[in-house]
Design an enzyme around this catalytic site. Structure first.
Site, PDB file in Angstrom:
ATOM      1  N   ARG A  96      -8.135 -12.529   2.953  1.00 52.88           N
ATOM      2  CA  ARG A  96      -6.758 -11.631   3.302  1.00 52.88           C
ATOM      3  C   ARG A  96      -6.341 -12.394   4.499  1.00 52.88           C
ATOM      4  O   ARG A  96      -6.900 -12.420   5.093  1.00 52.88           O
ATOM      5  CB  ARG A  96      -7.420 -10.077   3.508  1.00 52.88           C
ATOM      6  N   THR A 370       2.428  -8.220  -6.038  1.00 54.11           N
ATOM      7  CA  THR A 370       0.803  -8.539  -6.591  1.00 54.11           C
ATOM      8  C   THR A 370       0.751  -9.072  -8.132  1.00 54.11           C
ATOM      9  O   THR A 370       1.276  -9.288  -8.707  1.00 54.11           O
ATOM     10  CB  THR A 370       0.061  -7.723  -6.168  1.00 54.11           C
ATOM     11  N   THR A 388      -2.157 -11.960  -3.546  1.00 56.33           N
ATOM     12  CA  THR A 388      -0.645 -11.728  -3.086  1.00 56.33           C
ATOM     13  C   THR A 388       0.214 -12.088  -2.388  1.00 56.33           C
ATOM     14  O   THR A 388      -0.701 -12.639  -0.790  1.00 56.33           O
ATOM     15  CB  THR A 388      -0.089 -10.324  -3.104  1.00 56.33           C
ATOM     16  N   ASN A 390       2.560 -10.637  -1.252  1.00 59.12           N
ATOM     17  CA  ASN A 390       2.695  -8.775  -0.652  1.00 59.12           C
ATOM     18  C   ASN A 390       4.082  -8.536  -1.361  1.00 59.12           C
ATOM     19  O   ASN A 390       3.885  -8.919  -2.652  1.00 59.12           O
ATOM     20  CB  ASN A 390       3.008  -8.446   0.903  1.00 59.12           C
ATOM     21  N   ASP A 412       1.818  -4.423   5.614  1.00 60.39           N
ATOM     22  CA  ASP A 412       0.602  -3.780   5.366  1.00 60.39           C
ATOM     23  C   ASP A 412      -0.400  -2.802   6.264  1.00 60.39           C
ATOM     24  O   ASP A 412      -1.209  -2.378   6.465  1.00 60.39           O
ATOM     25  CB  ASP A 412      -0.092  -4.345   4.188  1.00 60.39           C
ATOM     26  N   SER A 441      -5.267  -3.157   2.498  1.00 57.62           N
ATOM     27  CA  SER A 441      -5.063  -3.728   1.362  1.00 57.62           C
ATOM     28  C   SER A 441      -5.558  -2.525   0.156  1.00 57.62           C
ATOM     29  O   SER A 441      -6.626  -1.778   0.092  1.00 57.62           O
ATOM     30  CB  SER A 441      -5.743  -4.953   0.629  1.00 57.62           C
ATOM     31  N   SER A 442      -4.468  -2.728  -1.077  1.00 52.80           N
ATOM     32  CA  SER A 442      -4.777  -1.520  -2.341  1.00 52.80           C
ATOM     33  C   SER A 442      -5.819  -2.761  -3.484  1.00 52.80           C
ATOM     34  O   SER A 442      -6.166  -1.386  -4.334  1.00 52.80           O
ATOM     35  CB  SER A 442      -3.567  -0.977  -2.607  1.00 52.80           C
ATOM     36  N   GLY A 462       0.243  -3.723  -7.690  1.00 51.91           N
ATOM     37  CA  GLY A 462       1.392  -3.103  -8.085  1.00 51.91           C
ATOM     38  C   GLY A 462       1.575  -2.027  -6.775  1.00 51.91           C
ATOM     39  O   GLY A 462       0.885  -0.101  -6.479  1.00 51.91           O
TER      40      GLY A 462
HETATM   41  N1  GLY Z   1       0.317  -6.057  -0.602  1.00 51.23           N
HETATM   42  C1  GLY Z   1      -0.287  -4.607  -1.214  1.00 51.23           C
HETATM   43  C2  GLY Z   1      -1.668  -5.160  -1.072  1.00 51.23           C
HETATM   44  O1  GLY Z   1      -2.648  -5.655  -0.513  1.00 51.23           O
HETATM   45  O2  GLY Z   1      -2.350  -3.903  -1.339  1.00 51.23           O
END
Ligand code: GLY
Length: 558
Positions: A96, A370, A388, A390, A412, A441-442, A462
């Protein structure tokens, strides 16, 4: 000339473009791969065929996606990898982005108010990129090839170009305004005399040179050499805070995965700074208290939506980089999940106490930012990787001469409590900006084990729908025992607490949408909820790969 476009149809490229029927499902006994782009899948398959393992192939695919799908991801961004190695070791790599050392909590406030543009485009939006360092970490521990070997096929694609399909052109079209602000980006992706069209060839000479230098000099080129120097100089000149030292200090992190059981399976997910592993596990823990398989579709979707809602409230409050903030382990506790699940009323949508529906949360962020890809080999190596920059083309910044699209992952973070990010997500102090911290992050790369063996893997693109896509695929596979294709094809839903809205794909039968409304859900129909890729081990021990039918991706196997 840094980049140019040739309008040409080359037979070989057409075969890999999305003019041809994409192959979205594949099987194999030696190895399988699924990505959103045929060229990335082909590079991964070639690496497997040449004797590489799934880690080599995944890194090859990740690097290729940075060329052919660079609006979603690339070495200017970050990634998370969940890896099951053939020796049974299971671990994750956190690549990340991190906030620069000069970042601070209020850096996106002006006169006390968050200014979204600052965290979404331009110099301040950029976190220290981590994807390349994470790839190297994965190869070092578990690859059989060098970074130079797996990056080389992508050099050729960047240098010789590739034919643009409609997915690419559509995404580029939506980012023109942002890219136009940054000459380094417009020189590559925009051409006033000829807007890129389907069938055009995009050549990225600077990116090819950067990849070639990485092949020659390794990470030093990027983190301690010409690339970091060029970025730092550009940042200084344009009001940014990213320095050479930030690059030099970047470290990918190996982290223990989030683990939970679901029925007779074990779910392996990504820990913070991803919220993915925790909330996929938390929602599954709630769902485990219901007999989903015997419910009708409306009741099942209702229970799933309510569980999503309950998990996303916790996400907004508790989640952040666990190196900086305490993320309670109890979030994935089965007893806690039971307490939450008891609040679910089978007949009507519950009201969950609210922080208010924030402005800007109805924006169209349910797209496909992503990318997720996955590879497995016959030795039992499985890699699930989500990466990603982003939002589309990240910050929009390409420092001239590098070809690298820099992320806007700083968005984020929670710029200010109560102010939603580009995905409409709220956050608390737990996800406030701090130097060296990683934004929440998701991304949810997930591997599912049965009797200790990987049998399923999924991940998605997404924004926050990444979490809900992954869990719906898992429910379809484990509870409904559906074929791999159906696990990704079936219409999806998404609830993230705020806005208090149940997003439902338009392909969902109208009578089910009406029945969900009758239970009190604020149903909002949408064209598509993200893009997933998945793998499975089938009953006859063949491997299968599936690319999401919503885009022109590619699954390959042999
Ligand atoms: N940038 C989207 C995520 O990491 O959730």
């Amino acid at each position: 000339m840094r980049a140019f476009v040739i309008t040409a149809f080359c037979l070989l490229s057409i075969a890999y473009g999305d003019q041809h029927q994409p192959v979205r499902h594949a099987t194999g006994t030696n190895g399988v791969v699924a990505t959103v782009h045929p060229l990335a899948s082909k590079i991964a398959l070639d690496i497997l065929k040449e004797g590489g393992n799934a880690v080599d192939a995944a890194v090859g695919a990740g690097l290729a996606l940075g060329v052919v799908d660079g609006f979603n991801s690339g070495i200017g961004g970050g990634c998370f990898m969940v890896i099951h190695a053939s020796n049974g070791e299971i671990f994750t790599i956190d690549g990340r982005e991190t906030a620069p050392a000069a970042a601070h909590r209020d850096m996106f406030l002006r006169e006390g108010k968050a200014v979204s543009d600052l965290s979404r485009k331009g110099p301040l939006a950029v976190g220290v990129p981590g994807a390349l360092a994470a790839y190297a970490e994965a190869l070092e521990g578990h690859g059989s090839k060098t970074l130079a070997q797996v990056i080389t096929p992508s050099v050729a694609i960047a240098r010789d170009g590739f034919v643009l399909g409609k997915d690419y052109v559509r995404r580029l079209g939506g980012a023109v305004e942002k890219l136009r602000e940054f000459p380094g980006a417009s020189a590559i992706f925009l051409n006033d005399a000829h807007a890129l069209q389907v069938g055009d060839r995009l050549i990225q000479i600077d990116l090819a040179n950067t990849y070639e230098s990485v092949a020659k000099d390794g990470l030093d080129h990027f983190y301690r050499g010409p690339l970091s120097k060029a970025v730092a100089a550009w940042m200084k000149e344009h009001g940014g805070i990213l320095t050479e030292t930030d690059f030099a200090n970047y470290q990918p992190k190996r982290r223990a995965p989030v683990r939970t059981t679901y029925r007779d399976h074990e779910i392996i997910g990504m820990p913070p700074p991803s919220s993915g592993g925790i909330h996929v596990a938390q929602i599954l823990n709630m769902l485990e208290t219901f007999d989903l398989a015997s419910m009708d579709e409306t009741d099942r979707l209702h229970v799933i939506a309510e569980s999503m809602k309950l998990a996303f409230v916790d996400r907004a409050h508790w989640l952040g980089d666990a190196d900086f903030t305490k993320v309670p382990k109890g979030l994935i506790d089965k007893v806690y999940a039971k307490t939450l699940a008891r609040r679910i009323d089978l007949n009507k949508a519950i009201d969950v106490p609210t922080h208010g529906t924030p402005d800007g949360s109805d924006s169209d962020w349910f797209g496909k930012h992503t990318t997720h890809f996955c590879v497995a080999d016959k030795a039992g190596n499985w890699v699930a990787c989500t990466q990603t920059v982003n939002t589309t083309y990240g910050s929009g910044v390409v420092v001239p001469g590098t070809g690298v699209v820099l992320n806007n992952e700083m968005d984020d973070f929670a710029a200010q409590p109560g102010v939603p990010n580009a995905f409409g997500l709220l956050g608390s102090d737990a996800n406030a900006v701090a130097p060296g911290k990683r934004p929440l992050s998701s991304m949810s790369p997930t591997i599912v084990l049965k009797d200790g063996k990987p049998v399923f893997s999924v991940g998605a693109a997404g924004g926050p729908t990444i979490i809900t896509q992954a869990l719906q695929a898992i429910v379809r596979r484990i509870d409904l025992k559906q074929p791999l294709t159906q696990c990704l094809k079936a219409p999806r839903i998404h609830h993230q607490w705020r806005p208090n809205q149940l997003r439902v794909e338009r392909a969902m039968p109208q009578e089910i949408q009406d029945a969900l409304k009758a239970k009190g859900h604020m149903v909002a129909a949408t064209s598509g909820l993200g893009v997933s890729q998945a793998l499975s081990l089938e009953a006859d021990d063949t491997l299968a790969a599936q690319s999401d039918p919503r885009v022109n991706g590619s699954a390959l196997g042999f």
